[in-house]
Design an enzyme around this catalytic site. Structure first.
Site, PDB file in Angstrom:
ATOM      1  N   ASP A  23      -1.233   0.914  -3.048  1.00 39.61           N
ATOM      2  CA  ASP A  23      -1.392   2.053  -3.821  1.00 39.61           C
ATOM      3  C   ASP A  23      -2.831   1.931  -4.357  1.00 39.61           C
ATOM      4  O   ASP A  23      -3.278   0.997  -4.644  1.00 39.61           O
ATOM      5  CB  ASP A  23      -0.357   2.473  -4.999  1.00 39.61           C
ATOM      6  N   ASP A  25      -4.480   4.542  -7.454  1.00 37.76           N
ATOM      7  CA  ASP A  25      -4.616   4.679  -8.859  1.00 37.76           C
ATOM      8  C   ASP A  25      -3.489   3.853  -9.713  1.00 37.76           C
ATOM      9  O   ASP A  25      -2.288   3.848  -9.402  1.00 37.76           O
ATOM     10  CB  ASP A  25      -4.450   5.933  -9.311  1.00 37.76           C
TER      11      ASP A  25
END
Length: 229
Positions: A23, A25
């Site tokens: 991922d 953020d």
């Protein structure tokens, strides 16, 4: 229970994975606070109820439309673009102040040097991801990147499925690394293992519910879990 999940027994055996999907953020870049503040700013500018910081953080990783249903459920869909414009107005100045989580670049570089295929699955827009990949210089390490612009929102497994097709690597040889239940739930839906990072948007207790193979407090722990030491 959480201590057990950080134990050596949970470390994937060397060579037991070929693909690590990150991922962005809250996992690679420390943007959690900036995103939450920008969501609150946009809601206030729109005259909408301002979500709590906890609620604002909870949608990190989701596609924009799915996030709006949670953070601004009374906002008419035709006003989503204006909400987004206010969000960008507040977020873009903050983006220049955020930083990579300590040690995460070294983990990414070491995995790449050891021949592990790397990819990104993020709720960011394509434009936003391309901008930060260039700014951080990390784009060169990733074979494939998937965003919410091209795929269904997490925890739908669409992003991981697209990455699997692009790389030719099966779920059994894949590990998803993320900081939210959306990331880990996506991994469960795709049938691959996951590792939760507890320095991002959600607590260790929240992540534990999705049954990751390990929870890591920092990049150093992640490196150990992945067998890089």
């Amino acid at each position: 229970m959480i201590d057990e999940m950080n134990s050596a027994a949970k470390v994937p055996p060397a060579g037991s994975y070929k693909l690590v999907v990150f991922d962005w953020d809250g996992t690679i870049l420390d943007t959690t606070a900036a995103i939450a503040i920008s969501i609150q700013y946009a809601a206030e500018k729109m005259g909408l109820p301002v979500p709590s910081a906890t609620k604002a953080r909870s949608v990190i990783g989701l596609g924009w439309r799915d996030a709006m249903k949670i953070i601004a459920p009374t906002c008419p869909e035709e006003e989503f673009p204006q909400f987004g414009a206010y969000y960008v107005e507040r977020y873009r100045p903050e983006e220049g102040k955020v930083h990579l989580f300590p040690g995460i670049e070294n983990v990414i570089r070491t995995l790449h040097e050891r021949g592990v295929t790397l990819a990104i699955a993020t709720g960011k827009s394509r434009r936003g991801l391309n901008r930060v990949l260039e700014a951080t210089g990390l784009g060169k390490y990733f074979t494939d990147t998937e965003t919410a612009d091209e795929n269904p929102s997490k925890p739908d497994p669409g992003m991981l499925e697209a990455i699997g097709i692009a790389t030719g690597i099966e779920p059994a040889d894949t590990i998803m690394v993320g900081d939210t239940t959306h990331d880990l739930g996506m991994a469960n839906a795709w049938g691959c293992r996951s590792i939760g990072m507890t320095y991002g948007a959600m607590t260790a207790e929240m992540l534990e519910a999705e049954k990751p193979v390990a929870l890591c407090r920092d990049a150093e722990e992640l490196a150990r879990v992945l067998g890089l030491h």
